[in-house]
Design a protein around this motif. Structure first.
Motif, PDB file in Angstrom:
ATOM      1  N   UNK A   1      40.313  35.722  39.544  1.00 53.93           N
ATOM      2  CA  UNK A   1      39.887  36.954  40.195  1.00 53.93           C
ATOM      3  C   UNK A   1      39.112  36.662  41.474  1.00 53.93           C
ATOM      4  N   UNK A   2      39.037  37.636  42.359  1.00 56.65           N
ATOM      5  CA  UNK A   2      38.130  37.568  43.508  1.00 56.65           C
ATOM      6  C   UNK A   2      36.853  38.343  43.221  1.00 56.65           C
ATOM      7  N   UNK A   3      36.782  38.987  42.074  1.00 52.56           N
ATOM      8  CA  UNK A   3      35.651  39.852  41.727  1.00 52.56           C
ATOM      9  C   UNK A   3      34.478  39.020  41.217  1.00 52.56           C
ATOM     10  N   UNK A   4      33.318  39.669  41.003  1.00 54.79           N
ATOM     11  CA  UNK A   4      32.175  38.943  40.453  1.00 54.79           C
ATOM     12  C   UNK A   4      32.151  38.935  38.930  1.00 54.79           C
ATOM     13  N   UNK A   5      33.329  38.995  38.305  1.00 54.56           N
ATOM     14  CA  UNK A   5      33.378  39.130  36.854  1.00 54.56           C
ATOM     15  C   UNK A   5      34.260  38.063  36.220  1.00 54.56           C
ATOM     16  N   UNK A   6      33.963  37.734  34.985  1.00 56.55           N
ATOM     17  CA  UNK A   6      34.786  36.817  34.193  1.00 56.55           C
ATOM     18  C   UNK A   6      34.830  37.325  32.757  1.00 56.55           C
ATOM     19  N   UNK A   7      35.965  37.084  32.103  1.00 59.71           N
ATOM     20  CA  UNK A   7      36.077  37.437  30.691  1.00 59.71           C
ATOM     21  C   UNK A   7      35.367  36.353  29.884  1.00 59.71           C
ATOM     22  N   UNK A   8      34.202  36.681  29.348  1.00 61.75           N
ATOM     23  CA  UNK A   8      33.438  35.716  28.567  1.00 61.75           C
ATOM     24  C   UNK A   8      33.944  35.625  27.134  1.00 61.75           C
ATOM     25  N   UNK A   9      34.433  36.753  26.632  1.00 64.51           N
ATOM     26  CA  UNK A   9      34.930  36.788  25.258  1.00 64.51           C
ATOM     27  C   UNK A   9      35.766  38.037  25.082  1.00 64.51           C
ATOM     28  N   UNK A  10      36.852  37.925  24.319  1.00 60.38           N
ATOM     29  CA  UNK A  10      37.713  39.084  24.088  1.00 60.38           C
ATOM     30  C   UNK A  10      38.314  38.993  22.700  1.00 60.38           C
ATOM     31  N   UNK A  11      38.164  40.084  21.938  1.00 60.52           N
ATOM     32  CA  UNK A  11      38.676  40.123  20.571  1.00 60.52           C
ATOM     33  C   UNK A  11      39.002  41.568  20.235  1.00 60.52           C
TER      34      UNK A  11
ATOM     35  N   UNK B   1      53.224  33.378  40.342  1.00 60.86           N
ATOM     36  CA  UNK B   1      54.573  32.968  40.760  1.00 60.86           C
ATOM     37  C   UNK B   1      55.270  32.205  39.635  1.00 60.86           C
ATOM     38  N   UNK B   2      56.494  32.610  39.335  1.00 60.69           N
ATOM     39  CA  UNK B   2      57.255  31.974  38.265  1.00 60.69           C
ATOM     40  C   UNK B   2      57.028  32.584  36.897  1.00 60.69           C
ATOM     41  N   UNK B   3      56.082  33.524  36.796  1.00 58.32           N
ATOM     42  CA  UNK B   3      55.808  34.183  35.522  1.00 58.32           C
ATOM     43  C   UNK B   3      56.620  35.479  35.413  1.00 58.32           C
ATOM     44  N   UNK B   4      56.907  35.869  34.179  1.00 57.68           N
ATOM     45  CA  UNK B   4      57.516  37.171  33.916  1.00 57.68           C
ATOM     46  C   UNK B   4      56.396  38.199  33.861  1.00 57.68           C
ATOM     47  N   UNK B   5      56.299  39.020  34.889  1.00 59.75           N
ATOM     48  CA  UNK B   5      55.181  39.950  34.984  1.00 59.75           C
ATOM     49  C   UNK B   5      55.121  40.907  33.803  1.00 59.75           C
ATOM     50  N   UNK B   6      56.230  41.195  33.163  1.00 58.97           N
ATOM     51  CA  UNK B   6      56.230  42.172  32.067  1.00 58.97           C
ATOM     52  C   UNK B   6      55.608  41.604  30.790  1.00 58.97           C
ATOM     53  N   UNK B   7      55.510  40.263  30.690  1.00 63.44           N
ATOM     54  CA  UNK B   7      54.979  39.642  29.467  1.00 63.44           C
ATOM     55  C   UNK B   7      53.790  38.713  29.722  1.00 63.44           C
ATOM     56  N   UNK B   8      53.587  38.293  30.967  1.00 61.45           N
ATOM     57  CA  UNK B   8      52.513  37.362  31.304  1.00 61.45           C
ATOM     58  C   UNK B   8      51.156  38.014  31.038  1.00 61.45           C
ATOM     59  N   UNK B   9      50.327  37.374  30.197  1.00 61.84           N
ATOM     60  CA  UNK B   9      49.052  37.971  29.794  1.00 61.84           C
ATOM     61  C   UNK B   9      47.923  37.697  30.784  1.00 61.84           C
ATOM     62  N   UNK B  10      48.014  36.595  31.524  1.00 63.32           N
ATOM     63  CA  UNK B  10      46.952  36.171  32.440  1.00 63.32           C
ATOM     64  C   UNK B  10      45.624  36.040  31.699  1.00 63.32           C
ATOM     65  N   UNK B  11      45.689  35.420  30.518  1.00 67.50           N
ATOM     66  CA  UNK B  11      44.482  35.209  29.732  1.00 67.50           C
ATOM     67  C   UNK B  11      44.533  33.837  29.096  1.00 67.50           C
ATOM     68  N   UNK B  12      43.584  32.992  29.454  1.00 67.53           N
ATOM     69  CA  UNK B  12      43.453  31.665  28.870  1.00 67.53           C
ATOM     70  C   UNK B  12      42.010  31.223  29.086  1.00 67.53           C
ATOM     71  N   UNK B  13      41.150  31.325  28.044  1.00 69.07           N
ATOM     72  CA  UNK B  13      39.745  30.950  28.216  1.00 69.07           C
ATOM     73  C   UNK B  13      39.562  29.523  28.712  1.00 69.07           C
ATOM     74  N   UNK B  14      40.441  28.604  28.300  1.00 65.53           N
ATOM     75  CA  UNK B  14      40.306  27.211  28.724  1.00 65.53           C
ATOM     76  C   UNK B  14      40.508  27.054  30.225  1.00 65.53           C
ATOM     77  N   UNK B  15      41.313  27.939  30.818  1.00 67.36           N
ATOM     78  CA  UNK B  15      41.566  27.890  32.261  1.00 67.36           C
ATOM     79  C   UNK B  15      40.685  28.869  33.042  1.00 67.36           C
ATOM     80  N   UNK B  16      39.797  29.571  32.323  1.00 69.25           N
ATOM     81  CA  UNK B  16      38.966  30.609  32.937  1.00 69.25           C
ATOM     82  C   UNK B  16      39.837  31.692  33.566  1.00 69.25           C
ATOM     83  N   UNK B  17      40.906  32.057  32.867  1.00 61.94           N
ATOM     84  CA  UNK B  17      41.754  33.181  33.278  1.00 61.94           C
ATOM     85  C   UNK B  17      41.253  34.454  32.609  1.00 61.94           C
ATOM     86  N   UNK B  18      41.331  35.605  33.256  1.00 62.33           N
ATOM     87  CA  UNK B  18      42.056  35.870  34.494  1.00 62.33           C
ATOM     88  C   UNK B  18      41.347  35.322  35.740  1.00 62.33           C
TER      89      UNK B  18
END
Length: 589
Positions: free
Chosen positions: A219-229, A200-217
């Motif tokens: 999710x309700x799933x059993x997965x987390x992004x541990x590292x991405x490069x 809410x309040x984000x621009x969906x066309x540009x919002x990345x939903x990625x921030x390791x410090x916040x443990x984003x994305x």
């Protein structure tokens, strides 16, 4: 000189052995955010795969974990983070309710009530509720063609509101008996439900939903992004999952999922032979003999026999841009079709391990009645007919002539030129054969595999292209939808009118298909025939062959892959049903 350090001081050699790096991948700097938190996971609990969603050997979208953002694609990893209201397996012909525990339509199909499951939490601790579903649908309606699925929601939905924490009431402008099915995950179609408190309040066309410090994305799933490069995406299993507690699925035995960028067919084959890879993008039929001989543990959906996979929902065509002359002329499109010998494409491009496709629908059992219903139209307009003489007659009647080098030219002396682009496994297999067949008939055809294929094709920056159809699997609507004018300018790779063909009479028929109950087969057959009475003579794109997913699956470390013997779902890890593969796989050790 020492090797660059990785997580918890692991050397590059250890990372390769653990499946975090491919042997040919570049070293990752330890200063990347999140690198220090990457835990050790044994190789026999790690699933390593290679996918063509990368570009020039790297991930360009490694910070994009919002599949609605421009440039993002659920196929490249995000798909498993956004759990659906329901899954549908076409192979098992089974709907599995997920975030939703039930739904019902009003008698006139103008209202849909969805009951969401209680006790589900987002990974940041916030409760999942009907508000998330209502917010997702309302925002899609408001954004419309700015994001994927926006047009589909905006065109038919009036409003969506949460009447209590577990109830969503969706009202439609017209009867909408397919709306819940549209939202359900199957192949590449389905609505990603997002966390309202984050989006809410984000621009969906540009919002990345990625921030390791916040443990984003989140999710309700059993997965987390541990590292991405750019070199790899590392997705680790969470220790807690609501669906396992609810008894809907077992906790995945896969503890780490490593996505590596595509390095090419031969490199992928070698990595499968040496057990660096468990899963890979499709290989060409000719490659499998070598892989099977050197690593008998590698299988496909059809075992180790042709066609080395299964028929996908994605019949392949030669697309021509209907907005660019002379390909806005149906006679020119039909001439090209008559110039193409599909059997040559099957025999030379696929060593016989394929089949011609007369229409942009897969030959799945539920669709067979619709394919059979237009046999009369195909007898009159045979979309698979190889008949150069008919093609020549069509062009001659329009004033085309052959020049001194036997190429067709128009009245101004301009050659009939077709620059074809392709990608993935289909481009290299079909492209050289197709361009040669057209050149033999006087078309100045060329073929290339540009690294920016997706961008060019989806933006309509092409003249000719080899691509498939992400449409129907058990109902004709979604394939018919691919040619409606409303979807011409939609961003994304699915349910989009890539041919840029427009026909108002056709649009009206497809709108009528949408409002028709999926169980009313006689009416649907009638409407499908009417739509094809327009589509087939117009030939917006030129059918070539069925697509087969020839996905190698390595049984060295993992078993219970989706195959002919265990067809719980199709095996494409880039599809929205990949989560079902992950919770079904079992370690061999």
């Amino acid at each position: 000189m020492s090797e660059p350090a990785g997580p918890e001081g692991l050397s590059r050699r250890a990372l390769i052995k653990a499946g975090v790096l491919a042997a040919g991948a570049a070293a990752v700097l330890p200063t990347r955010p999140g690198w220090a938190q990457l835990k050790n996971v044994p190789r026999n609990r790690t699933l390593t795969l290679v996918w063509i969603g990368s570009r020039e050997g790297r991930w360009v979208d490694y910070e994009l974990w919002n599949p609605y953002a421009i440039g993002a694609n659920h196929q490249n990893g995000p798909g498993i983070f956004y759990e659906p209201l329901a899954y549908y397996s076409a192979f098992a012909d089974k709907e599995s309710l997920w975030l939703a525990e039930g739904y019902r339509y009003s008698g006139d199909f103008r209202e849909l009530t969805i009951k969401t499951r209680a006790g589900i939490k987002w990974s940041d601790g916030a409760p999942f509720s009907a508000e998330d579903v209502a917010y997702t649908l309302t925002t899609l309606r408001d954004l419309g063609p700015k994001v994927r699925w926006g047009v589909d929601v905006q065109q038919f939905m009036q409003d969506a509101r949460a009447t209590d924490p577990s109830t969503v009431v969706v009202r439609f402008k017209v009867p909408a008996p397919r709306f819940f099915y549209f939202m359900t995950y199957k192949y590449d179609i389905g609505v990603y439900i997002v966390p309202k408190h984050v989006f809410q309040g984000q621009d969906w066309t540009t919002f990345k939903h990625y921030d390791p410090a916040k443990d984003w994305p989140v999710t309700t799933s059993p997965w987390r992004v541990a590292f991405s490069s750019p070199q790899q995406k590392v997705i680790d299993r969470r220790d807690d999952w609501w669906a396992a507690k609810a008894g809907l699925a077992p906790m995945p035995r896969v503890e780490r999922n490593v996505w590596l960028p595509n390095a090419g067919e031969q490199q992928n084959a070698q990595a499968l032979i040496t057990n660096q890879l468990d899963y890979s993008t499709s290989l060409q039929p000719a490659t499998f003999a070598t892989v099977f001989r050197q690593n008998p543990k590698v299988i496909t959906h059809s075992g180790q026999k042709p066609p080395y996979g299964y028929m996908d929902w994605w019949p392949i065509s030669l697309y021509v841009n209907n907005e660019r002359p002379p390909f806005n002329d149906k006679d020119v499109r039909w001439a090209l079709s008559y110039f193409i010998d599909r059997q040559q494409i099957v025999d030379v491009g696929y060593l016989g391990a394929s089949a011609a496709s007369a229409l942009p629908l897969p030959e799945y059992p539920a669709l067979r009645p619709y394919l059979d219903s237009v046999k009369d139209l195909l007898a009159k307009h045979n979309t698979l007919e190889f008949n150069p003489k008919k093609g020549e007659e069509l062009l001659s009647r329009k004033g085309w002539k052959k020049d001194g080098q036997a190429f067709w030219v128009d009245g101004q002396g301009n050659r009939l030129k077709l620059d074809i682009i392709g990608f993935g496994a289909s481009g290299p297999a079909i492209g050289p054969v197709l361009s040669e067949l057209l050149k033999r008939q006087g078309v100045e055809a060329s073929m290339s595999l540009p690294p920016d294929f997706d961008d060019r094709f989806q933006k309509g920056q092409y003249t000719g292209a080899i691509y498939g159809h992400g449409g129907s699997v058990n109902d004709p609507y979604h394939t018919l939808r691919l040619y409606q004018s409303a979807t011409v300018a939609v961003p994304g790779a699915h349910l989009v009118n890539f041919a840029k063909w427009k026909n108002e009479a056709y649009n009206k028929i497809v709108d009528e298909v949408f409002v028709t109950d999926m169980t009313n087969k006689p009416r649907l057959l009638e409407l499908f025939h009417k739509a094809m009475e327009i589509w087939i003579p117009e030939l917006p794109d030129i059918p070539l062959v069925h697509n087969f997913h020839r996905i190698p699956m390595n049984t060295t470390h993992w078993k219970n892959w989706p195959t002919e013997e265990t067809p719980y779902v199709n095996g494409a890890f880039w599809h929205l049903t990949y989560a079902m593969v992950l919770w079904n796989l079992q370690p061999t050790q």
